[in-house]
Motif scaffolding. Structure first.
Motif, PDB file in Angstrom:
ATOM      1  N   GLU A 155      45.105  31.288  45.471  1.00 41.98           N
ATOM      2  CA  GLU A 155      43.800  31.707  45.976  1.00 41.98           C
ATOM      3  C   GLU A 155      43.266  32.944  45.262  1.00 41.98           C
ATOM      4  O   GLU A 155      42.336  33.568  45.741  1.00 41.98           O
ATOM      5  N   PHE A 156      43.865  33.281  44.132  1.00 40.80           N
ATOM      6  CA  PHE A 156      43.409  34.446  43.384  1.00 40.80           C
ATOM      7  C   PHE A 156      41.928  34.318  43.047  1.00 40.80           C
ATOM      8  O   PHE A 156      41.515  33.262  42.561  1.00 40.80           O
ATOM      9  N   PRO A 157      41.072  35.307  43.254  1.00 38.94           N
ATOM     10  CA  PRO A 157      41.329  36.673  43.749  1.00 38.94           C
ATOM     11  C   PRO A 157      41.072  36.856  45.239  1.00 38.94           C
ATOM     12  O   PRO A 157      40.800  37.963  45.646  1.00 38.94           O
ATOM     13  N   MET A 158      41.163  35.809  46.015  1.00 36.06           N
ATOM     14  CA  MET A 158      40.959  35.964  47.459  1.00 36.06           C
ATOM     15  C   MET A 158      42.296  35.883  48.176  1.00 36.06           C
ATOM     16  O   MET A 158      42.392  35.391  49.284  1.00 36.06           O
ATOM     17  N   ASP A 159      43.344  36.331  47.481  1.00 38.23           N
ATOM     18  CA  ASP A 159      44.700  36.116  47.996  1.00 38.23           C
ATOM     19  C   ASP A 159      45.265  37.341  48.706  1.00 38.23           C
ATOM     20  O   ASP A 159      44.743  38.443  48.599  1.00 38.23           O
ATOM     21  N   THR A 222      58.786  44.304  54.502  1.00 38.60           N
ATOM     22  CA  THR A 222      57.792  43.473  53.826  1.00 38.60           C
ATOM     23  C   THR A 222      56.431  44.145  53.885  1.00 38.60           C
ATOM     24  O   THR A 222      55.926  44.436  54.966  1.00 38.60           O
ATOM     25  N   LEU A 223      55.868  44.379  52.711  1.00 38.61           N
ATOM     26  CA  LEU A 223      54.538  44.992  52.639  1.00 38.61           C
ATOM     27  C   LEU A 223      53.509  43.875  52.527  1.00 38.61           C
ATOM     28  O   LEU A 223      53.601  43.026  51.650  1.00 38.61           O
ATOM     29  N   SER A 224      52.549  43.870  53.446  1.00 35.10           N
ATOM     30  CA  SER A 224      51.471  42.870  53.376  1.00 35.10           C
ATOM     31  C   SER A 224      50.285  43.487  52.670  1.00 35.10           C
ATOM     32  O   SER A 224      49.709  44.456  53.146  1.00 35.10           O
ATOM     33  N   LEU A 225      49.959  42.904  51.541  1.00 30.24           N
ATOM     34  CA  LEU A 225      48.877  43.449  50.720  1.00 30.24           C
ATOM     35  C   LEU A 225      47.753  42.439  50.619  1.00 30.24           C
ATOM     36  O   LEU A 225      47.999  41.249  50.419  1.00 30.24           O
ATOM     37  N   GLU A 226      46.537  42.922  50.765  1.00 29.55           N
ATOM     38  CA  GLU A 226      45.391  42.035  50.609  1.00 29.55           C
ATOM     39  C   GLU A 226      44.574  42.509  49.428  1.00 29.55           C
ATOM     40  O   GLU A 226      44.268  43.690  49.314  1.00 29.55           O
ATOM     41  N   ARG A 227      44.230  41.576  48.569  1.00 29.77           N
ATOM     42  CA  ARG A 227      43.484  41.960  47.374  1.00 29.77           C
ATOM     43  C   ARG A 227      42.033  42.264  47.733  1.00 29.77           C
ATOM     44  O   ARG A 227      41.434  41.592  48.567  1.00 29.77           O
ATOM     45  N   LYS A 290      44.136  28.410  39.735  1.00 37.55           N
ATOM     46  CA  LYS A 290      43.788  29.480  40.653  1.00 37.55           C
ATOM     47  C   LYS A 290      42.320  29.322  41.073  1.00 37.55           C
ATOM     48  O   LYS A 290      41.550  28.630  40.403  1.00 37.55           O
ATOM     49  N   ALA A 291      41.955  29.996  42.151  1.00 37.82           N
ATOM     50  CA  ALA A 291      40.574  29.897  42.647  1.00 37.82           C
ATOM     51  C   ALA A 291      39.583  30.362  41.583  1.00 37.82           C
ATOM     52  O   ALA A 291      38.519  29.765  41.407  1.00 37.82           O
ATOM     53  N   ILE A 292      39.966  31.393  40.846  1.00 44.59           N
ATOM     54  CA  ILE A 292      39.047  31.925  39.831  1.00 44.59           C
ATOM     55  C   ILE A 292      38.882  30.928  38.674  1.00 44.59           C
ATOM     56  O   ILE A 292      37.814  30.814  38.084  1.00 44.59           O
ATOM     57  N   ASP A 293      39.934  30.153  38.384  1.00 50.16           N
ATOM     58  CA  ASP A 293      39.849  29.134  37.329  1.00 50.16           C
ATOM     59  C   ASP A 293      38.832  28.071  37.704  1.00 50.16           C
ATOM     60  O   ASP A 293      38.060  27.609  36.856  1.00 50.16           O
ATOM     61  N   ILE A 294      38.860  27.680  38.978  1.00 48.77           N
ATOM     62  CA  ILE A 294      37.935  26.634  39.437  1.00 48.77           C
ATOM     63  C   ILE A 294      36.498  27.135  39.304  1.00 48.77           C
ATOM     64  O   ILE A 294      35.618  26.430  38.826  1.00 48.77           O
ATOM     65  N   TRP A 295      36.296  28.382  39.706  1.00 53.54           N
ATOM     66  CA  TRP A 295      34.947  28.960  39.606  1.00 53.54           C
ATOM     67  C   TRP A 295      34.479  28.985  38.154  1.00 53.54           C
ATOM     68  O   TRP A 295      33.374  28.567  37.832  1.00 53.54           O
ATOM     69  N   GLN A 296      35.340  29.459  37.264  1.00 55.73           N
ATOM     70  CA  GLN A 296      34.924  29.592  35.874  1.00 55.73           C
ATOM     71  C   GLN A 296      34.722  28.231  35.218  1.00 55.73           C
ATOM     72  O   GLN A 296      33.782  28.042  34.448  1.00 55.73           O
ATOM     73  N   ALA A 297      35.594  27.286  35.582  1.00 55.31           N
ATOM     74  CA  ALA A 297      35.441  25.935  35.031  1.00 55.31           C
ATOM     75  C   ALA A 297      34.132  25.325  35.528  1.00 55.31           C
ATOM     76  O   ALA A 297      33.390  24.708  34.762  1.00 55.31           O
ATOM     77  N   ALA A 298      33.812  25.533  36.811  1.00 54.25           N
ATOM     78  CA  ALA A 298      32.581  24.970  37.366  1.00 54.25           C
ATOM     79  C   ALA A 298      31.370  25.574  36.671  1.00 54.25           C
ATOM     80  O   ALA A 298      30.428  24.852  36.313  1.00 54.25           O
ATOM     81  N   CYS A 299      31.399  26.891  36.452  1.00 53.02           N
ATOM     82  CA  CYS A 299      30.263  27.533  35.782  1.00 53.02           C
ATOM     83  C   CYS A 299      30.101  27.003  34.359  1.00 53.02           C
ATOM     84  O   CYS A 299      28.992  26.738  33.904  1.00 53.02           O
ATOM     85  N   LEU A 300      31.238  26.812  33.694  1.00 45.77           N
ATOM     86  CA  LEU A 300      31.188  26.284  32.332  1.00 45.77           C
ATOM     87  C   LEU A 300      30.603  24.878  32.337  1.00 45.77           C
ATOM     88  O   LEU A 300      29.756  24.536  31.505  1.00 45.77           O
ATOM     89  N   TYR A 398      36.123  26.735  51.458  1.00 44.51           N
ATOM     90  CA  TYR A 398      37.548  26.424  51.283  1.00 44.51           C
ATOM     91  C   TYR A 398      38.383  27.687  51.162  1.00 44.51           C
ATOM     92  O   TYR A 398      39.447  27.807  51.766  1.00 44.51           O
ATOM     93  N   TYR A 399      37.892  28.660  50.385  1.00 39.66           N
ATOM     94  CA  TYR A 399      38.752  29.827  50.105  1.00 39.66           C
ATOM     95  C   TYR A 399      38.605  30.967  51.125  1.00 39.66           C
ATOM     96  O   TYR A 399      39.506  31.773  51.258  1.00 39.66           O
ATOM     97  N   LEU A 400      37.449  31.030  51.780  1.00 43.26           N
ATOM     98  CA  LEU A 400      37.289  32.172  52.696  1.00 43.26           C
ATOM     99  C   LEU A 400      37.632  31.823  54.134  1.00 43.26           C
ATOM    100  O   LEU A 400      38.034  32.694  54.900  1.00 43.26           O
ATOM    101  N   ILE A 401      37.485  30.548  54.526  1.00 43.65           N
ATOM    102  CA  ILE A 401      37.787  30.196  55.913  1.00 43.65           C
ATOM    103  C   ILE A 401      39.206  29.652  55.994  1.00 43.65           C
ATOM    104  O   ILE A 401      39.433  28.445  56.001  1.00 43.65           O
ATOM    105  N   ASN A 402      40.171  30.525  55.909  1.00 48.38           N
ATOM    106  CA  ASN A 402      41.557  30.170  56.293  1.00 48.38           C
ATOM    107  C   ASN A 402      42.442  31.390  56.232  1.00 48.38           C
ATOM    108  O   ASN A 402      42.094  32.416  55.737  1.00 48.38           O
TER     109      ASN A 402
END
Ligand SMILES: *[C@@H]1O[C@H](CO)[C@@H](O)[C@H](O)[C@H]1NC(C)=O
Ligand SMILES: *[C@@H]1O[C@H](CO)[C@@H](O)[C@H](O)[C@H]1NC(C)=O
Length: 402
Positions: A155-159, A222-227, A290-300, A398-402
């Motif tokens: 889900e990068f960068p919403m991970d 365990t450190l929980s980190l949100e990007r 990754k989520a960012i790959d899908i975005w960039q591929a779609a834009c391309l 898909y990426y923000l609602i979960n």
């Protein structure tokens, strides 16, 4: 008179030694104990396992790197245990600093999945120890460790990432030494700032790891980190969106202005490609998307489709121009042939068995393209942004609602 002054001095000296003796009595008792203290032997050697309570104070957290999948943390590692041999019965606890702490037994803690670590020794080794009169020992050390963190970048960068700190005894199995890390003993520096992440919280767990060499007690934090994806919005999402919009604007440019539209299409494609390459360099090579790959591929793809649309529009334009020209020339030739009573030049003449003459017109000459390039552009002005909005709805849902 003079003797009276000496009396006062004598009184003061005895008072001072009394106070010094009273405060010193723990240290002296401990020094006596240390004369035959063996630091190689754990407390309660014959008895039950030594229980060590671990505390962690996270001072700073940094360089959470996706390319190497690790992070580094600077912390105070606090350990508390009871060494009955050190019960000195003094009136206060005795404090030891730096290398003086080496005189005692202390747990041989190590970090599992550690890649690199630094002991801080400015201005003196950052270790301190306190021995209470009942033999309870508290040891604190400041260190920086770089630990592996297995990141899931689907889900990068919403991970969000969970990075673990595992602490274990190297030599003593569970039957000899037990580590516990209570949730109340974990602290994080208030107002801690972590580049590109926010710390959601720290959870602790006490486990036992089974190895062929024995079972070992393990303390886990365990450190929980949100990007924080804001930086990616400004550096990736918005620029890509603008490029798609620019590609969309090309549908308003006249299809006959070929250099303008081709230049616009090719430039946007190149820009999207370059941006994709730049981002990919900062990311690890993973086998999944990754989520960012899908975005960039779609834009391309969207930018490419706008160029493809132009290719088709241009083809339609050529057809239109051709059909206009041929119908004009056929009309012209027909007029000529009527004048000269000859068969039209652009027609085919065949003579069948009966000897009658039939004429065929080439099919192309009669066919006007059903869709003009202008109509195609008009259609694309609506369908193109519509499709992009639809993609966005699905993507963000898909990426923000979960
Ligand atoms: C140290 O002094 C306290 C009183 O100040 C006394 O109760 C204690 O027994 C002394 N301990 C030793 C080991 O002398
Ligand atoms: C280690 O733990 C496993 C199960 O947790 C147990 O079956 C095994 O006997 C233990 N080994 C030792 C050496 O205590």
């Amino acid at each position: 008179m003079i003797y009276w002054k000496y009396d006062i001095i004598l009184l003061l000296v005895t008072l001072c030694t009394r106070i010094a003796n009273a405060t010193d009595n723990s240290t002296r008792a401990l020094n006596k104990i240390l004369l035959d203290y063996d630091k190689k032997i754990r407390p309660d050697q014959e008895g039950p396992p030594t229980t060590v309570t671990i505390g962690v104070y996270v001072e700073s957290l940094g360089s959470i790197r996706e390319t190497t999948m690790d992070f580094s943390v600077t912390m105070f590692l606090r350990q508390t245990w009871t060494d009955p041999r050190l019960a000195h019965g003094g009136n206060e606890e005795v404090i030891f600093k730096g290398d003086d702490t080496e005189k005692f037994w202390y747990p041989d803690i190590f970090f599992l999945y550690e890649k690199n670590s630094v002991k801080h020794d400015v201005t003196i080794r950052n270790v301190g120890m306190r021995v209470r009169s009942d033999g309870e020992v508290f040891r604190s050390a400041r260190l920086t460790v770089t630990l592996a963190c297995n990141m899931d970048l689907y889900e990068f960068p919403m991970d969000s990432q969970n990075c673990d700190i595992f602490m274990m005894s190297y030599a003593y199995p569970t039957s000899e030494l037990i580590l516990t890390i209570p949730q109340t003993e974990v602290f994080v520096e208030p107002n801690i700032t972590i580049p590109r992440f926010t710390l959601k919280g720290v959870k602790t767990r006490n486990t036992e790891l089974v190895y062929s060499t024995g079972n070992f007690s393990c303390a886990q934090a365990t450190l929980s980190l949100e990007r924080q994806m804001q930086s990616y919005v400004l550096t990736v999402y918005v620029p890509n969106l603008l490029l798609v919009i620019i590609a969309w604007l090309s549908f308003w440019i006249d299809a006959e202005a070929a250099p303008a539209r081709v230049a616009l299409g090719v430039t946007t494609i190149l820009t999207v490609t370059t941006m994709t390459t730049n981002i990919q360099e900062t990311l690890p090579v993973v086998t999944y998307t990754k989520a960012i790959d899908i975005w960039q591929a779609a834009c391309l793809i969207f930018v490419f489709l706008s160029l493809l649309e132009y290719a088709f529009a241009n083809y339609l334009l050529v057809l239109q121009v051709k059909s206009q020209r041929t119908s004009y020339s056929i009309r012209k030739l027909d007029e000529d042939s009527q004048q000269t009573r000859k068969a039209p030049a652009l027609s085919k003449i065949e003579r069948n068995e009966d000897g009658n003459v039939t004429t065929y017109r080439p099919a192309l000459a009669q066919k006007e393209p059903r869709l003009s390039s202008h109509q195609l552009d008009k259609l694309a002005r609506i369908v193109y942004p519509g499709a992009f909005v639809l993609f966005n709805v699905f993507y963000w849902a898909y990426y923000l609602i979960n």
